[in-house]
Design an enzyme around this catalytic site. Structure first.
Site, PDB file in Angstrom:
ATOM      1  N   CYS A 127       5.651  63.983  65.815  1.00  0.00           N
ATOM      2  CA  CYS A 127       6.876  64.792  65.717  1.00  0.00           C
ATOM      3  C   CYS A 127       7.993  64.353  66.661  1.00  0.00           C
ATOM      4  O   CYS A 127       9.036  63.886  66.205  1.00  0.00           O
ATOM      5  CB  CYS A 127       6.556  66.261  65.940  1.00  0.00           C
ATOM      6  SG  CYS A 127       5.520  66.936  64.629  1.00  0.00           S
ATOM      7  N   LYS A 173      -2.271  63.366  72.841  1.00  0.00           N
ATOM      8  CA  LYS A 173      -2.392  64.450  73.832  1.00  0.00           C
ATOM      9  C   LYS A 173      -3.778  65.052  73.659  1.00  0.00           C
ATOM     10  O   LYS A 173      -4.442  64.799  72.643  1.00  0.00           O
ATOM     11  CB  LYS A 173      -1.310  65.496  73.616  1.00  0.00           C
ATOM     12  CG  LYS A 173      -1.428  66.295  72.321  1.00  0.00           C
ATOM     13  CD  LYS A 173      -0.446  67.448  72.335  1.00  0.00           C
ATOM     14  CE  LYS A 173      -0.736  68.403  71.200  1.00  0.00           C
ATOM     15  NZ  LYS A 173       0.178  69.516  71.140  1.00  0.00           N
ATOM     16  N   GLY A 195       4.488  61.294  72.665  1.00  0.00           N
ATOM     17  CA  GLY A 195       4.211  60.548  71.438  1.00  0.00           C
ATOM     18  C   GLY A 195       3.904  61.553  70.353  1.00  0.00           C
ATOM     19  O   GLY A 195       4.385  62.680  70.388  1.00  0.00           O
ATOM     20  N   GLU A 198       8.658  75.252  61.092  1.00  0.00           N
ATOM     21  CA  GLU A 198       7.363  75.494  61.724  1.00  0.00           C
ATOM     22  C   GLU A 198       7.407  74.892  63.128  1.00  0.00           C
ATOM     23  O   GLU A 198       7.847  73.763  63.299  1.00  0.00           O
ATOM     24  CB  GLU A 198       6.297  74.781  60.874  1.00  0.00           C
ATOM     25  CG  GLU A 198       4.908  74.910  61.376  1.00  0.00           C
ATOM     26  CD  GLU A 198       4.513  76.362  61.495  1.00  0.00           C
ATOM     27  OE1 GLU A 198       4.484  77.059  60.476  1.00  0.00           O
ATOM     28  OE2 GLU A 198       4.243  76.802  62.635  1.00  0.00           O
ATOM     29  N   PHE A 199       6.949  75.646  64.111  1.00  0.00           N
ATOM     30  CA  PHE A 199       7.016  75.160  65.491  1.00  0.00           C
ATOM     31  C   PHE A 199       5.638  74.893  66.080  1.00  0.00           C
ATOM     32  O   PHE A 199       5.496  74.817  67.297  1.00  0.00           O
ATOM     33  CB  PHE A 199       7.766  76.173  66.365  1.00  0.00           C
ATOM     34  CG  PHE A 199       9.138  76.502  65.828  1.00  0.00           C
ATOM     35  CD1 PHE A 199      10.193  75.611  65.994  1.00  0.00           C
ATOM     36  CD2 PHE A 199       9.372  77.675  65.137  1.00  0.00           C
ATOM     37  CE1 PHE A 199      11.453  75.899  65.484  1.00  0.00           C
ATOM     38  CE2 PHE A 199      10.627  77.973  64.619  1.00  0.00           C
ATOM     39  CZ  PHE A 199      11.673  77.078  64.796  1.00  0.00           C
ATOM     40  N   LEU A 200       4.624  74.784  65.219  1.00  0.00           N
ATOM     41  CA  LEU A 200       3.264  74.688  65.761  1.00  0.00           C
ATOM     42  C   LEU A 200       3.055  73.416  66.573  1.00  0.00           C
ATOM     43  O   LEU A 200       3.633  72.370  66.297  1.00  0.00           O
ATOM     44  CB  LEU A 200       2.226  74.781  64.641  1.00  0.00           C
ATOM     45  CG  LEU A 200       2.126  73.675  63.583  1.00  0.00           C
ATOM     46  CD1 LEU A 200       1.376  72.452  64.071  1.00  0.00           C
ATOM     47  CD2 LEU A 200       1.436  74.234  62.359  1.00  0.00           C
ATOM     48  N   LEU A 254       7.456  69.696  82.134  1.00  0.00           N
ATOM     49  CA  LEU A 254       7.944  68.833  83.215  1.00  0.00           C
ATOM     50  C   LEU A 254       6.781  67.993  83.738  1.00  0.00           C
ATOM     51  O   LEU A 254       6.701  67.718  84.926  1.00  0.00           O
ATOM     52  CB  LEU A 254       8.545  69.669  84.347  1.00  0.00           C
ATOM     53  CG  LEU A 254       9.934  70.281  84.093  1.00  0.00           C
ATOM     54  CD1 LEU A 254      10.423  71.008  85.353  1.00  0.00           C
ATOM     55  CD2 LEU A 254      10.959  69.202  83.702  1.00  0.00           C
ATOM     56  N   ALA A 282       5.415  64.669  84.289  1.00  0.00           N
ATOM     57  CA  ALA A 282       5.780  63.244  84.263  1.00  0.00           C
ATOM     58  C   ALA A 282       4.529  62.418  84.018  1.00  0.00           C
ATOM     59  O   ALA A 282       3.437  62.790  84.423  1.00  0.00           O
ATOM     60  CB  ALA A 282       6.424  62.848  85.580  1.00  0.00           C
ATOM     61  N   ASP A 336      -2.232  69.102  47.186  1.00  0.00           N
ATOM     62  CA  ASP A 336      -1.929  67.815  47.819  1.00  0.00           C
ATOM     63  C   ASP A 336      -2.259  66.711  46.829  1.00  0.00           C
ATOM     64  O   ASP A 336      -3.131  66.882  45.973  1.00  0.00           O
ATOM     65  CB  ASP A 336      -2.760  67.647  49.103  1.00  0.00           C
ATOM     66  CG  ASP A 336      -2.184  66.589  50.027  1.00  0.00           C
ATOM     67  OD1 ASP A 336      -1.626  66.947  51.078  1.00  0.00           O
ATOM     68  OD2 ASP A 336      -2.289  65.377  49.692  1.00  0.00           O
TER      69      ASP A 336
HETATM   70  C1  UDX Z   1       5.701  69.196  69.150  1.00  0.00           C
HETATM   71  C2  UDX Z   1       6.417  70.515  69.484  1.00  0.00           C
HETATM   72  O1  UDX Z   1       5.937  71.000  70.752  1.00  0.00           O
HETATM   73  C3  UDX Z   1       6.147  71.539  68.403  1.00  0.00           C
HETATM   74  O2  UDX Z   1       6.843  72.743  68.680  1.00  0.00           O
HETATM   75  C4  UDX Z   1       6.596  70.960  67.072  1.00  0.00           C
HETATM   76  O3  UDX Z   1       6.310  71.868  66.029  1.00  0.00           O
HETATM   77  C5  UDX Z   1       5.920  69.624  66.802  1.00  0.00           C
HETATM   78  O4  UDX Z   1       6.155  68.736  67.880  1.00  0.00           O
HETATM   79  P1  UDX Z   1       3.189  68.320  69.286  1.00  0.00           P
HETATM   80  O5  UDX Z   1       3.651  67.050  68.659  1.00  0.00           O
HETATM   81  O6  UDX Z   1       1.919  68.951  68.807  1.00  0.00           O
HETATM   82  O7  UDX Z   1       4.311  69.459  69.141  1.00  0.00           O
HETATM   83  O8  UDX Z   1       3.013  68.003  70.833  1.00  0.00           O
HETATM   84  P2  UDX Z   1       3.549  68.573  72.227  1.00  0.00           P
HETATM   85  O9  UDX Z   1       2.550  69.504  72.780  1.00  0.00           O
HETATM   86  O10 UDX Z   1       4.940  69.018  72.143  1.00  0.00           O
HETATM   87  O11 UDX Z   1       3.472  67.233  73.093  1.00  0.00           O
HETATM   88  C6  UDX Z   1       4.238  66.093  72.708  1.00  0.00           C
HETATM   89  C7  UDX Z   1       4.002  64.941  73.636  1.00  0.00           C
HETATM   90  O12 UDX Z   1       4.639  65.186  74.876  1.00  0.00           O
HETATM   91  C8  UDX Z   1       2.547  64.605  73.952  1.00  0.00           C
HETATM   92  O13 UDX Z   1       2.388  63.197  73.878  1.00  0.00           O
HETATM   93  C9  UDX Z   1       2.379  65.101  75.362  1.00  0.00           C
HETATM   94  O14 UDX Z   1       1.404  64.399  76.063  1.00  0.00           O
HETATM   95  C10 UDX Z   1       3.765  64.867  75.936  1.00  0.00           C
HETATM   96  N1  UDX Z   1       4.112  65.709  77.083  1.00  0.00           N
HETATM   97  C11 UDX Z   1       4.141  67.063  76.943  1.00  0.00           C
HETATM   98  C12 UDX Z   1       4.443  65.121  78.297  1.00  0.00           C
HETATM   99  O15 UDX Z   1       4.449  63.893  78.447  1.00  0.00           O
HETATM  100  N2  UDX Z   1       4.781  65.924  79.341  1.00  0.00           N
HETATM  101  C13 UDX Z   1       4.812  67.277  79.242  1.00  0.00           C
HETATM  102  O16 UDX Z   1       5.131  67.930  80.240  1.00  0.00           O
HETATM  103  C14 UDX Z   1       4.477  67.864  78.004  1.00  0.00           C
END
Ligand code: UDX
Length: 442
Positions: free
Chosen positions: A268, A331, A265, A146-148, A258, A260, A30
């Site tokens: 990603c 989150k 945010g 990557e889907f993490l 789902l 609400a 990095d």
């Molecule tokens: C996401 C994708 O899930 C992941 O596969 C990808 O690799 C990167 O982007 P991440 O950004 O870690 O991952 O968060 P995620 O768990 O998807 O949550 C995203 C946002 O959605 C959070 O702000 C969360 O609070 C919100 N959310 C999630 C909701 O508002 N409602 C839900 O039911 C689920």
């Protein structure tokens, strides 16, 4: 195998540590000296459950090193590109500066037979463009999205629910000889996941790039769909959480994502749907994903809604009211505040003249650096003391499960709670004498 991982942020640092934990010899590279110094001592530069242990073990075993010197990539045969692709400052498109810089810096160290595996989320077409630079070295460029999820990054990396390898193809969509070989190299890298029959999908480069943005676009759409239903529920007296439970029983729909509330945010989903729109426009297919603009708009409206609920609950003005905001991270299980709806709500309330006290188990240092104008209190109970209203915006267990309304009553001045994540037991809070306001709930 000898691997290099270029870019040691959320994606790269976790990938490097996870790959060392399954037996590979890994160097993380990095440009940020401070980040590298921390990682080299086994210290995670951000909060991610399980990562500190993995880093310590990897560094102690000698299989995991970090450096700012790209020369270290010369020994490796597989090179992962995990640098960021943020939203451009003056538009919706992804900023590919870091991806291009990483590939340029790596080029002099590539050898025939090496595999360069892009992991960053990129606009479709990027891999084909980069391949033109990589192929003359005799190395093969593949895309391995990557889907993490943050908060589950270690598990998602070591035990992914699928692996996708976009490889060079022969023009009919079938992997060519280099592509076959590169796919085999990735199977060897991910040997533990392959051994447990994790689906391993070989595609062309464009499909692999699209899989990632399509997955995130779908998830964002699912969240905005339920938030749109919340908007309808709000004018009809319906309850969106019951609606989600009921439609979620249909296995074709499913209950996950789902939830609400104040919406999505993070680093990603917001930027990825915008970059997808921008790329589709460039390709002359903007209309195909024009709904993503609506998905974005619905999502942002929910933040307004949460602020309006607080204002209404406090009788039309929050001026000089003490409001405790539970949560700052985008989150739970994360200290990430990038595009955090939680912090956005806090900042807006402060802008309306409220005295806002923010608490969060992990994200206070990051939040403070970005929004020093807010008051931060680490201790939850201290933060709640004398509040006129309480607003839940990040559904950490500390607030959702471990805070009883009776205990909250012993601390606060007012009895108003706005549940921006529909995470609290509304009946229990009401029974304890609180005025409870949910999102899309009566
Ligand atoms: C996401 C994708 O899930 C992941 O596969 C990808 O690799 C990167 O982007 P991440 O950004 O870690 O991952 O968060 P995620 O768990 O998807 O949550 C995203 C946002 O959605 C959070 O702000 C969360 O609070 C919100 N959310 C999630 C909701 O508002 N409602 C839900 O039911 C689920």
């Amino acid at each position: 195998m000898k691997l290099s991982v270029i870019g040691c942020g959320y994606l790269g640092a976790v990938h490097a540590a996870a790959m060392a934990s399954i037996g590979h010899d890994v160097v993380g590279i990095d440009v940020d000296q401070r980040k590298v110094d921390a990682l080299a001592q086994g210290i995670a530069p951000f909060f991610e459950p399980g990562l500190p242990e993995l880093l310590k073990d990897g560094v102690a075993s000698g299989r995991l090193r970090f450096t700012t010197d790209m020369c270290a990539a010369a020994d490796a045969t597989v090179h992962f590109i995990g640098v960021g692709t943020p939203q451009q400052k003056d538009g919706y498109a992804a900023d590919l500066t870091y991806v291009d810089a990483a590939v340029d810096a790596l080029l002099p160290f590539l050898k025939p037979g090496d595999v360069v595996a892009g992991k960053s989320t990129v606009p479709v077409g990027t891999a084909a463009r980069l391949a033109e630079r990589v192929t003359p070295t005799g190395a093969t460029l593949v895309w391995n999205p990557e889907f993490l999820r943050e908060g589950w990054a270690v598990k998602d990396t070591i035990e992914p629910d699928r692996l996708v390898a976009g490889v060079p193809t022969d023009g009919t969509g079938r992997a060519d000889a280099d592509g076959e070989r590169a796919a085999d190299v990735l199977r060897e890298v991910y040997h533990t996941a392959v051994a447990t029959n994790t689906p391993f999908i070989v595609t062309d480069l464009a499909t692999a790039e699209l899989v990632k943005v399509a997955a995130n676009a779908f998830l964002a759409t699912k969240i905005s769909f339920i938030n749109a239903m919340a908007e309808i529920a709000e004018v009809t007296g319906a309850d969106v959480t019951q609606l989600a439970d009921a439609i979620g029983h249909d296995v074709r729909i499913g209950r996950r994502f789902l939830g609400a509330g104040i919406g999505f945010g993070g680093g990603c989903l917001p930027k990825d749907i915008r970059a997808f729109s921008a790329r589709a426009e460039e390709l002359g297919r903007g209309e195909s994903v024009s709904f993503l603009r609506e998905v974005d708009a619905i999502n942002l409206r929910r933040r307004d809604r949460a602020v309006d609920l607080v204002v209404d609950a406090l009788g039309g003005s929050v001026f000089e009211k003490r409001i405790t905001v539970l949560g700052a991270a985008f989150k739970p299980h994360s200290d990430d505040i990038r595009d955090s709806p939680a912090l956005d709500v806090a900042v807006r309330l402060r802008g309306l003249g409220a005295s806002v006290v923010v608490t969060d188990p992990e994200a206070i240092p990051n939040a403070k650096a970005k929004h020093p104008q807010l008051t931060y209190v680490e201790d939850r109970d201290e933060a709640l003391t004398d509040a006129d209203a309480v607003v839940l915006v990040t559904e950490w267990d500390e607030y959702r499960r471990q805070l009883s309304p009776e205990h909250a009553s012993s601390l606060t001045k007012g009895r108003i709670v706005v549940d921006g994540r529909n995470g609290l037991d509304a009946a229990a809070w009401r029974a304890a004498g609180w005025s409870y306001y949910g999102m899309g709930r009566p």
